[in-house]
Motif scaffolding. Structure first.
Motif, PDB file in Angstrom:
ATOM      1  N   THR A 157       3.492   0.596  13.256  1.00 54.18           N
ATOM      2  CA  THR A 157       2.963  -0.672  12.793  1.00 54.18           C
ATOM      3  C   THR A 157       3.326  -0.832  11.328  1.00 54.18           C
ATOM      4  O   THR A 157       3.660   0.141  10.656  1.00 54.18           O
ATOM      5  CB  THR A 157       1.436  -0.724  12.994  1.00 54.18           C
ATOM      6  OG1 THR A 157       0.962  -2.017  12.644  1.00 54.18           O
ATOM      7  CG2 THR A 157       0.734   0.297  12.118  1.00 54.18           C
ATOM      8  N   THR A 158       3.271  -2.025  10.868  1.00 55.50           N
ATOM      9  CA  THR A 158       3.626  -2.267   9.478  1.00 55.50           C
ATOM     10  C   THR A 158       2.582  -1.672   8.550  1.00 55.50           C
ATOM     11  O   THR A 158       1.390  -1.846   8.745  1.00 55.50           O
ATOM     12  CB  THR A 158       3.726  -3.775   9.214  1.00 55.50           C
ATOM     13  OG1 THR A 158       4.589  -4.343  10.176  1.00 55.50           O
ATOM     14  CG2 THR A 158       4.286  -4.041   7.838  1.00 55.50           C
ATOM     15  N   HIS A 159       3.053  -0.971   7.571  1.00 55.59           N
ATOM     16  CA  HIS A 159       2.137  -0.371   6.616  1.00 55.59           C
ATOM     17  C   HIS A 159       1.529  -1.443   5.725  1.00 55.59           C
ATOM     18  O   HIS A 159       2.248  -2.259   5.155  1.00 55.59           O
ATOM     19  CB  HIS A 159       2.903   0.654   5.764  1.00 55.59           C
ATOM     20  CG  HIS A 159       2.065   1.267   4.693  1.00 55.59           C
ATOM     21  ND1 HIS A 159       2.421   1.233   3.358  1.00 55.59           N
ATOM     22  CD2 HIS A 159       0.889   1.916   4.766  1.00 55.59           C
ATOM     23  CE1 HIS A 159       1.479   1.852   2.661  1.00 55.59           C
ATOM     24  NE2 HIS A 159       0.540   2.274   3.470  1.00 55.59           N
ATOM     25  N   GLN A 160       0.218  -1.415   5.637  1.00 55.05           N
ATOM     26  CA  GLN A 160      -0.479  -2.383   4.802  1.00 55.05           C
ATOM     27  C   GLN A 160      -0.615  -1.832   3.391  1.00 55.05           C
ATOM     28  O   GLN A 160      -0.956  -0.677   3.209  1.00 55.05           O
ATOM     29  CB  GLN A 160      -1.883  -2.640   5.364  1.00 55.05           C
ATOM     30  CG  GLN A 160      -1.876  -3.112   6.805  1.00 55.05           C
ATOM     31  CD  GLN A 160      -1.319  -4.501   6.959  1.00 55.05           C
ATOM     32  OE1 GLN A 160      -1.553  -5.371   6.129  1.00 55.05           O
ATOM     33  NE2 GLN A 160      -0.543  -4.715   8.016  1.00 55.05           N
ATOM     34  N   ARG A 161      -0.353  -2.661   2.452  1.00 51.23           N
ATOM     35  CA  ARG A 161      -0.484  -2.232   1.068  1.00 51.23           C
ATOM     36  C   ARG A 161      -1.940  -1.920   0.748  1.00 51.23           C
ATOM     37  O   ARG A 161      -2.832  -2.693   1.065  1.00 51.23           O
ATOM     38  CB  ARG A 161      -0.013  -3.354   0.158  1.00 51.23           C
ATOM     39  CG  ARG A 161       0.812  -2.831  -0.995  1.00 51.23           C
ATOM     40  CD  ARG A 161       1.217  -3.995  -1.859  1.00 51.23           C
ATOM     41  NE  ARG A 161       2.679  -4.061  -1.933  1.00 51.23           N
ATOM     42  CZ  ARG A 161       3.306  -4.710  -2.904  1.00 51.23           C
ATOM     43  NH1 ARG A 161       2.631  -5.359  -3.808  1.00 51.23           N
ATOM     44  NH2 ARG A 161       4.609  -4.727  -2.959  1.00 51.23           N
ATOM     45  N   GLY A 162      -2.175  -0.803   0.124  1.00 52.05           N
ATOM     46  CA  GLY A 162      -3.533  -0.428  -0.249  1.00 52.05           C
ATOM     47  C   GLY A 162      -4.286   0.281   0.868  1.00 52.05           C
ATOM     48  O   GLY A 162      -5.393   0.725   0.682  1.00 52.05           O
ATOM     49  N   THR A 163      -3.650   0.390   2.023  1.00 53.10           N
ATOM     50  CA  THR A 163      -4.247   1.112   3.141  1.00 53.10           C
ATOM     51  C   THR A 163      -3.337   2.254   3.550  1.00 53.10           C
ATOM     52  O   THR A 163      -2.284   2.022   4.120  1.00 53.10           O
ATOM     53  CB  THR A 163      -4.452   0.184   4.351  1.00 53.10           C
ATOM     54  OG1 THR A 163      -5.176  -0.975   3.931  1.00 53.10           O
ATOM     55  CG2 THR A 163      -5.216   0.880   5.444  1.00 53.10           C
ATOM     56  N   PRO A 164      -3.737   3.466   3.238  1.00 57.09           N
ATOM     57  CA  PRO A 164      -2.898   4.607   3.598  1.00 57.09           C
ATOM     58  C   PRO A 164      -2.732   4.712   5.110  1.00 57.09           C
ATOM     59  O   PRO A 164      -3.660   4.407   5.847  1.00 57.09           O
ATOM     60  CB  PRO A 164      -3.692   5.819   3.072  1.00 57.09           C
ATOM     61  CG  PRO A 164      -4.698   5.268   2.124  1.00 57.09           C
ATOM     62  CD  PRO A 164      -4.965   3.851   2.553  1.00 57.09           C
TER      63      PRO A 164
END
Ligand code: ZN
Length: 49
Positions: A27-34
């Motif tokens: 899945t796409t990595h969310q910024r600020g969420t490791p």
């Protein structure tokens, strides 16, 4: 095609995808969420990169 020019598009690297080590779901990595704080929606394993 519109929006081209960002070398490659899908590539592993900084700001890329999170991958489930168990089933391979990505899945796409969310910024600020490791990635390790995201759970795989398929098998519930913690995601990694
Ligand atoms: Zn999984």
């Amino acid at each position: 095609m519109p929006g081209k020019g960002r070398q490659g598009g899908f590539a592993l690297g900084p700001g890329g995808d999170c991958v489930c080590p168990k089933c391979g779901y990505r899945t796409t990595h969310q910024r600020g969420t490791p990635c390790y704080s995201i759970k795989c929606p398929k098998c519930g394993e913690n995601m990694t990169r």
